[in-house]
Motif scaffolding. Structure first.
Motif, PDB file in Angstrom:
ATOM      1  N   ALA A  69     -14.441  28.539 -23.008  1.00 49.90           N
ATOM      2  CA  ALA A  69     -15.037  29.391 -22.340  1.00 49.90           C
ATOM      3  C   ALA A  69     -14.716  29.186 -20.757  1.00 49.90           C
ATOM      4  O   ALA A  69     -14.826  30.206 -20.032  1.00 49.90           O
ATOM      5  CB  ALA A  69     -16.729  29.098 -22.456  1.00 49.90           C
ATOM      6  N   GLU A  70     -14.817  28.068 -20.300  1.00 49.69           N
ATOM      7  CA  GLU A  70     -14.374  27.741 -18.909  1.00 49.69           C
ATOM      8  C   GLU A  70     -13.051  28.508 -18.540  1.00 49.69           C
ATOM      9  O   GLU A  70     -12.975  28.703 -17.546  1.00 49.69           O
ATOM     10  CB  GLU A  70     -14.456  26.361 -18.740  1.00 49.69           C
ATOM     11  CG  GLU A  70     -14.046  25.891 -17.381  1.00 49.69           C
ATOM     12  CD  GLU A  70     -14.198  24.355 -17.047  1.00 49.69           C
ATOM     13  OE1 GLU A  70     -13.829  23.918 -15.922  1.00 49.69           O
ATOM     14  OE2 GLU A  70     -14.513  23.623 -17.919  1.00 49.69           O
ATOM     15  N   ALA A  71     -12.001  28.162 -19.313  1.00 52.18           N
ATOM     16  CA  ALA A  71     -10.778  28.528 -19.246  1.00 52.18           C
ATOM     17  C   ALA A  71     -10.903  30.174 -19.051  1.00 52.18           C
ATOM     18  O   ALA A  71     -10.114  30.888 -18.407  1.00 52.18           O
ATOM     19  CB  ALA A  71      -9.842  28.315 -20.277  1.00 52.18           C
ATOM     20  N   LEU A  72     -11.487  30.804 -20.058  1.00 50.47           N
ATOM     21  CA  LEU A  72     -11.519  32.091 -20.228  1.00 50.47           C
ATOM     22  C   LEU A  72     -12.180  32.825 -18.705  1.00 50.47           C
ATOM     23  O   LEU A  72     -11.612  33.908 -18.481  1.00 50.47           O
ATOM     24  CB  LEU A  72     -12.517  32.739 -21.438  1.00 50.47           C
ATOM     25  CG  LEU A  72     -12.840  34.299 -21.549  1.00 50.47           C
ATOM     26  CD1 LEU A  72     -13.231  34.154 -23.065  1.00 50.47           C
ATOM     27  CD2 LEU A  72     -13.681  34.555 -20.862  1.00 50.47           C
ATOM     28  N   GLY A 101     -14.806  36.449  -8.185  1.00 49.31           N
ATOM     29  CA  GLY A 101     -15.224  34.891  -8.508  1.00 49.31           C
ATOM     30  C   GLY A 101     -16.397  35.109  -8.832  1.00 49.31           C
ATOM     31  O   GLY A 101     -17.245  33.598  -9.200  1.00 49.31           O
ATOM     32  N   THR A 102     -17.442  35.836  -8.967  1.00 51.37           N
ATOM     33  CA  THR A 102     -18.777  35.889  -9.413  1.00 51.37           C
ATOM     34  C   THR A 102     -18.714  36.000 -11.097  1.00 51.37           C
ATOM     35  O   THR A 102     -19.896  35.806 -11.528  1.00 51.37           O
ATOM     36  CB  THR A 102     -19.449  37.219  -8.961  1.00 51.37           C
ATOM     37  OG1 THR A 102     -19.184  38.291  -9.452  1.00 51.37           O
ATOM     38  CG2 THR A 102     -19.487  36.880  -7.329  1.00 51.37           C
ATOM     39  N   ILE A 103     -18.001  36.264 -11.902  1.00 48.27           N
ATOM     40  CA  ILE A 103     -17.739  36.296 -13.179  1.00 48.27           C
ATOM     41  C   ILE A 103     -18.370  34.992 -13.933  1.00 48.27           C
ATOM     42  O   ILE A 103     -17.813  33.909 -13.407  1.00 48.27           O
ATOM     43  CB  ILE A 103     -16.507  36.806 -13.958  1.00 48.27           C
ATOM     44  CG1 ILE A 103     -15.983  38.325 -13.290  1.00 48.27           C
ATOM     45  CG2 ILE A 103     -16.575  36.663 -15.355  1.00 48.27           C
ATOM     46  CD1 ILE A 103     -14.558  38.527 -13.590  1.00 48.27           C
ATOM     47  N   SER A 104     -19.105  34.885 -14.808  1.00 46.44           N
ATOM     48  CA  SER A 104     -19.800  33.960 -15.542  1.00 46.44           C
ATOM     49  C   SER A 104     -19.703  34.075 -17.030  1.00 46.44           C
ATOM     50  O   SER A 104     -19.525  35.187 -17.348  1.00 46.44           O
ATOM     51  CB  SER A 104     -21.278  33.459 -15.027  1.00 46.44           C
ATOM     52  OG  SER A 104     -21.999  34.393 -15.638  1.00 46.44           O
ATOM     53  N   ALA A 105     -19.886  32.912 -17.882  1.00 46.51           N
ATOM     54  CA  ALA A 105     -19.867  33.007 -19.293  1.00 46.51           C
ATOM     55  C   ALA A 105     -20.866  33.950 -19.901  1.00 46.51           C
ATOM     56  O   ALA A 105     -20.899  34.317 -21.101  1.00 46.51           O
ATOM     57  CB  ALA A 105     -19.965  31.697 -19.883  1.00 46.51           C
ATOM     58  N   SER A 106     -22.094  34.266 -18.971  1.00 46.33           N
ATOM     59  CA  SER A 106     -23.126  34.838 -19.584  1.00 46.33           C
ATOM     60  C   SER A 106     -22.837  36.522 -19.216  1.00 46.33           C
ATOM     61  O   SER A 106     -23.720  37.378 -19.639  1.00 46.33           O
ATOM     62  CB  SER A 106     -24.410  34.706 -18.637  1.00 46.33           C
ATOM     63  OG  SER A 106     -24.520  34.755 -17.583  1.00 46.33           O
ATOM     64  N   ASP A 107     -21.823  36.917 -18.694  1.00 43.83           N
ATOM     65  CA  ASP A 107     -21.366  38.273 -18.282  1.00 43.83           C
ATOM     66  C   ASP A 107     -20.660  38.796 -19.599  1.00 43.83           C
ATOM     67  O   ASP A 107     -20.227  38.039 -20.328  1.00 43.83           O
ATOM     68  CB  ASP A 107     -20.387  38.333 -17.068  1.00 43.83           C
ATOM     69  CG  ASP A 107     -20.890  38.099 -16.176  1.00 43.83           C
ATOM     70  OD1 ASP A 107     -22.288  38.521 -15.689  1.00 43.83           O
ATOM     71  OD2 ASP A 107     -20.454  37.491 -15.007  1.00 43.83           O
ATOM     72  N   LEU A 154     -16.856  44.213 -20.875  1.00 40.01           N
ATOM     73  CA  LEU A 154     -16.483  45.308 -20.341  1.00 40.01           C
ATOM     74  C   LEU A 154     -17.324  45.430 -18.981  1.00 40.01           C
ATOM     75  O   LEU A 154     -16.916  46.280 -18.104  1.00 40.01           O
ATOM     76  CB  LEU A 154     -17.129  46.557 -21.338  1.00 40.01           C
ATOM     77  CG  LEU A 154     -16.164  46.275 -22.819  1.00 40.01           C
ATOM     78  CD1 LEU A 154     -16.837  47.545 -23.715  1.00 40.01           C
ATOM     79  CD2 LEU A 154     -14.830  46.569 -22.276  1.00 40.01           C
ATOM     80  N   ASP A 155     -18.511  44.898 -18.932  1.00 38.48           N
ATOM     81  CA  ASP A 155     -19.523  45.129 -17.515  1.00 38.48           C
ATOM     82  C   ASP A 155     -18.684  44.590 -16.329  1.00 38.48           C
ATOM     83  O   ASP A 155     -18.872  44.826 -15.494  1.00 38.48           O
ATOM     84  CB  ASP A 155     -20.867  44.431 -17.843  1.00 38.48           C
ATOM     85  CG  ASP A 155     -21.650  45.191 -18.656  1.00 38.48           C
ATOM     86  OD1 ASP A 155     -21.274  46.317 -19.322  1.00 38.48           O
ATOM     87  OD2 ASP A 155     -22.688  44.662 -19.286  1.00 38.48           O
ATOM     88  N   VAL A 156     -17.717  43.583 -16.629  1.00 36.75           N
ATOM     89  CA  VAL A 156     -17.057  42.897 -15.371  1.00 36.75           C
ATOM     90  C   VAL A 156     -15.862  43.671 -15.102  1.00 36.75           C
ATOM     91  O   VAL A 156     -15.216  43.217 -14.146  1.00 36.75           O
ATOM     92  CB  VAL A 156     -16.837  41.337 -15.489  1.00 36.75           C
ATOM     93  CG1 VAL A 156     -18.290  40.578 -15.690  1.00 36.75           C
ATOM     94  CG2 VAL A 156     -15.906  41.155 -16.725  1.00 36.75           C
ATOM     95  N   PRO A 194     -22.019  38.652 -24.562  1.00 36.09           N
ATOM     96  CA  PRO A 194     -21.790  37.991 -23.349  1.00 36.09           C
ATOM     97  C   PRO A 194     -20.299  37.346 -23.877  1.00 36.09           C
ATOM     98  O   PRO A 194     -20.245  36.753 -25.033  1.00 36.09           O
ATOM     99  CB  PRO A 194     -22.867  36.930 -23.103  1.00 36.09           C
ATOM    100  CG  PRO A 194     -24.172  37.526 -23.954  1.00 36.09           C
ATOM    101  CD  PRO A 194     -23.565  38.665 -25.009  1.00 36.09           C
ATOM    102  N   LEU A 195     -19.518  36.789 -22.937  1.00 34.62           N
ATOM    103  CA  LEU A 195     -18.587  36.062 -22.940  1.00 34.62           C
ATOM    104  C   LEU A 195     -18.618  34.741 -23.985  1.00 34.62           C
ATOM    105  O   LEU A 195     -17.821  34.202 -24.787  1.00 34.62           O
ATOM    106  CB  LEU A 195     -17.815  35.714 -21.797  1.00 34.62           C
ATOM    107  CG  LEU A 195     -17.241  37.052 -20.967  1.00 34.62           C
ATOM    108  CD1 LEU A 195     -17.005  36.568 -19.531  1.00 34.62           C
ATOM    109  CD2 LEU A 195     -16.223  37.800 -21.660  1.00 34.62           C
ATOM    110  N   ASP A 196     -19.716  34.028 -23.443  1.00 28.91           N
ATOM    111  CA  ASP A 196     -20.025  32.725 -24.260  1.00 28.91           C
ATOM    112  C   ASP A 196     -20.369  32.932 -25.587  1.00 28.91           C
ATOM    113  O   ASP A 196     -19.810  32.154 -26.428  1.00 28.91           O
ATOM    114  CB  ASP A 196     -21.008  31.937 -23.466  1.00 28.91           C
ATOM    115  CG  ASP A 196     -22.494  32.591 -23.099  1.00 28.91           C
ATOM    116  OD1 ASP A 196     -22.434  33.709 -23.841  1.00 28.91           O
ATOM    117  OD2 ASP A 196     -23.312  32.006 -22.555  1.00 28.91           O
ATOM    118  N   ALA A 197     -21.015  34.163 -26.126  1.00 26.36           N
ATOM    119  CA  ALA A 197     -21.246  34.362 -27.458  1.00 26.36           C
ATOM    120  C   ALA A 197     -19.741  34.969 -28.066  1.00 26.36           C
ATOM    121  O   ALA A 197     -19.620  34.603 -29.179  1.00 26.36           O
ATOM    122  CB  ALA A 197     -22.189  35.540 -27.613  1.00 26.36           C
TER     123      ALA A 197
END
Length: 89
Positions: A19-22, A33-39, A42-44, A75-78
């Motif tokens: 997740a961190e690397a992604l 730089g604002t992208i997070s694992a909860s995003d 497609l939304d980003v 979300p990305l983390d999911a």
């Protein structure tokens, strides 16, 4: 440093590391730089070719791949929690 892709243990990658690397990879690719694992991917600003590039990166680095449906809808983390071993070519 040996990665899961190096040691032949596909799918043995730590989801937190993936997740961190992604997120870091997407931040660089999308210059955001604002992208997070909860995003949501497609939304980003994610798109199909970027998804393919992302999976190539994750496959080469960690030996895993993301499911496209999950990555596009959750979300990305999911998406990371549902990653699969990458297919070898």
């Amino acid at each position: 440093m040996e990665t899961p892709a190096d040691n032949g243990k596909a799918g043995a990658a730590d989801p937190a590391d993936v997740a961190e690397a992604l997120v870091d990879w997407l931040r660089g690719e999308l210059n955001d730089g604002t992208i997070s694992a909860s995003d949501n991917f497609l939304d980003v600003g994610g798109y199909s070719l970027l998804f393919s590039k992302l999976n190539r990166f994750l496959g080469a680095t960690y030996g895993v791949a993301l499911d496209i449906r999950t990555t596009y809808t959750e979300p990305l983390d999911a998406a990371v929690t549902k990653m699969q071993p990458a297919q070898k070519r």
